[in-house]
Design an enzyme around this catalytic site. Structure first.
Site, PDB file in Angstrom:
ATOM      1  N   TYR A 162       0.765  -1.154  -0.055  1.00 23.17           N
ATOM      2  CA  TYR A 162      -0.178  -0.070   0.090  1.00 23.17           C
ATOM      3  C   TYR A 162       0.847   1.346  -0.116  1.00 23.17           C
ATOM      4  O   TYR A 162       0.373   2.289  -0.090  1.00 23.17           O
ATOM      5  CB  TYR A 162      -1.017  -0.013   1.405  1.00 23.17           C
ATOM      6  CG  TYR A 162      -1.727  -1.099   1.219  1.00 23.17           C
ATOM      7  CD1 TYR A 162      -2.685  -1.470   0.341  1.00 23.17           C
ATOM      8  CD2 TYR A 162      -1.505  -2.164   2.194  1.00 23.17           C
ATOM      9  CE1 TYR A 162      -3.515  -2.581   0.215  1.00 23.17           C
ATOM     10  CE2 TYR A 162      -2.219  -3.132   2.187  1.00 23.17           C
ATOM     11  CZ  TYR A 162      -3.433  -3.506   1.126  1.00 23.17           C
ATOM     12  OH  TYR A 162      -4.009  -4.760   1.462  1.00 23.17           O
ATOM     13  N   HIS A 220      -8.932  -0.528  -5.924  1.00 18.39           N
ATOM     14  CA  HIS A 220      -7.786  -1.074  -4.986  1.00 18.39           C
ATOM     15  C   HIS A 220      -6.467  -0.539  -5.278  1.00 18.39           C
ATOM     16  O   HIS A 220      -6.352  -0.872  -6.424  1.00 18.39           O
ATOM     17  CB  HIS A 220      -7.849  -2.707  -5.245  1.00 18.39           C
ATOM     18  CG  HIS A 220      -9.072  -3.358  -4.958  1.00 18.39           C
ATOM     19  ND1 HIS A 220      -9.641  -3.684  -3.756  1.00 18.39           N
ATOM     20  CD2 HIS A 220     -10.065  -3.689  -5.974  1.00 18.39           C
ATOM     21  CE1 HIS A 220     -10.973  -4.039  -3.878  1.00 18.39           C
ATOM     22  NE2 HIS A 220     -11.301  -4.192  -5.295  1.00 18.39           N
TER      23      HIS A 220
END
Length: 145
Positions: free
Chosen positions: A23, A101
């Site tokens: 991330y 995402h």
């Protein structure tokens, strides 16, 4: 001014601290800031919402329906793969919904390869980090027109 609801799912409040390999180090506040900046550029208001509680997320989707938002961008996190309740809430919406995402869910654990939202969203964007959000907002705005 048209409104786009940005829904951030479970654990996203931990962006910047959680699994930087997947991330990165960007925080949720930084993501929201970039979304708001792009929203202004595109002529839409971005409303940001994050929760770690599935029922609360469903309630926010219901509220979006009643508020008549013009589009929704959602990164539901792990709920993407199993939350039929959230799927059913999103199915109530009559506006474009774009699923995004940060990581490429298809290059990760097998359980992440399936989205219970896939059949009801306009499209999916995955694997581009912050750009997934920005591309998702552009796609949602384009789908509103």
């Amino acid at each position: 001014m048209k409104k786009v609801l940005m829904l951030h799912g479970i654990n996203h409040n931990m962006f910047g601290k959680r699994d930087p390999v997947q991330y990165g180090t960007i925080t949720l506040d930084e993501i929201n800031e970039k979304m708001n900046e792009l929203g202004k550029e595109l002529g839409v208001e971005v409303i940001n919402f994050q929760t770690n509680h599935e029922g609360e997320m469903c309630e926010r989707v219901h509220q979006a329906f009643l508020e008549k938002v013009d589009a929704v961008v959602i990164n539901a996190g792990a709920w993407t793969h199993y939350s039929y309740g959230l799927r059913d809430a999103l199915a109530i919406l009559t506006v474009p919904v774009v699923e995004i995402h940060m990581s490429n869910i298809h290059a990760r654990e097998e359980f992440r390869h399936h989205s219970v939202f896939a059949e009801i969203v306009k499209g999916q964007i995955a694997g581009f980090g912050l750009d997934s959000y920005l591309l998702g907002l552009r796609a949602a705005v384009g789908a509103m027109e």
